[in-house]
Design a protein around this motif. Sequence first.
Motif, PDB file in Angstrom:
ATOM      1  N   ARG A  13       0.818  -1.212   0.000  1.00  0.00           N
ATOM      2  CA  ARG A  13       0.000   0.000   0.000  1.00  0.00           C
ATOM      3  C   ARG A  13       0.857   1.269   0.000  1.00  0.00           C
ATOM      4  N   ALA A  16       3.292   1.393  -3.260  1.00  0.00           N
ATOM      5  CA  ALA A  16       2.518   1.721  -4.462  1.00  0.00           C
ATOM      6  C   ALA A  16       2.139   3.192  -4.469  1.00  0.00           C
ATOM      7  N   GLU A  41      -0.732  -3.617 -10.182  1.00  0.00           N
ATOM      8  CA  GLU A  41      -2.188  -3.467 -10.089  1.00  0.00           C
ATOM      9  C   GLU A  41      -2.561  -2.350  -9.117  1.00  0.00           C
ATOM     10  N   ARG A  42      -1.865  -2.294  -7.981  1.00  0.00           N
ATOM     11  CA  ARG A  42      -2.144  -1.238  -6.994  1.00  0.00           C
ATOM     12  C   ARG A  42      -1.834   0.146  -7.574  1.00  0.00           C
ATOM     13  N   ARG A  45      -4.327   1.273 -10.186  1.00  0.00           N
ATOM     14  CA  ARG A  45      -5.570   1.701  -9.544  1.00  0.00           C
ATOM     15  C   ARG A  45      -5.450   3.139  -9.048  1.00  0.00           C
ATOM     16  N   ASP A  46      -4.311   3.478  -8.440  1.00  0.00           N
ATOM     17  CA  ASP A  46      -4.104   4.849  -7.955  1.00  0.00           C
ATOM     18  C   ASP A  46      -4.049   5.847  -9.111  1.00  0.00           C
TER      19      ASP A  46
END
Length: 275
Positions: A13, A16, A41-42, A45-46
């Motif tokens: 978290r 990323a 992927e993280r 998404r951000d």
Amino acid sequence: MTLKHVGVLGGGRMGAGIAHAFLMTGARVVVVDLDPAAAQERIVRDVQKSLERGASGTLGEYLGRLACVADSAGFAGCQLVVEAIPENFDMKVSAFRDIAAAAPGAVIASNTSSLSVTDLAATVPSPERVIGLHFFNPVPASKLVEIVVADTTSAELVEAARGWVSDLGKTPIVVKDAPGFASSRLGVAIALEAIRMVEEGVATPEDIDNAMVLGYKFPVGPLALTDIVGLDVRLGISEYLASTLGERFEPPALMREMVARGELGRKSGKGFYEY
């Protein structure tokens, strides 16, 4: 020094979020993680959320400057590498050595929220290039970065770090390398007292949090924030602070019991609140 090539060790978290922050400035970013696909992927998404809020560019443009790999050799050529792995000193020492070997000319920064940056710097050549860059969770929304100055950090690096943080659209504060720095020391002190109040039956978690949000204008209550950070993470920090600053940071029994039961906060689905 303008940052054009940045590395991040750890794609969880925090890692990323840090990678996302530097991507948004136009830098090339390489993330090293045991699970590169999950890290990417993280970050995607951000970035997508930023684009939805009006950020310029396209997803393809950002992905063109992002590499997620499993080997620290990917840090070759980076100007700055930010370590963002769990709060375990021995793990961070090993990580620092890997970074120093892969990127001998890079500035090495730790995202540690409490551990000694000076002690970490002592484990690699040229300790003057080591600094703390303590980002806050969630990184994309947070406006603060705590710059932690080790005993060996050069004055030039401190000034460069101020500029990097400003380029991210965040506000830097500069603190010396002391246990818990400024933010963790104060934040954990408030959280521990809030947990003791729950333990003693003074008030419910909801009422304690409301007291701080409505009475003191905190953006989020100390117990809700503990759930966001993770009770296991805060337990580790408080144990370290207790060992360095004394018994006032000793973790409450309730905190230890909750961690032992696996009630870690948001990531486990239950902490002081249920998710």
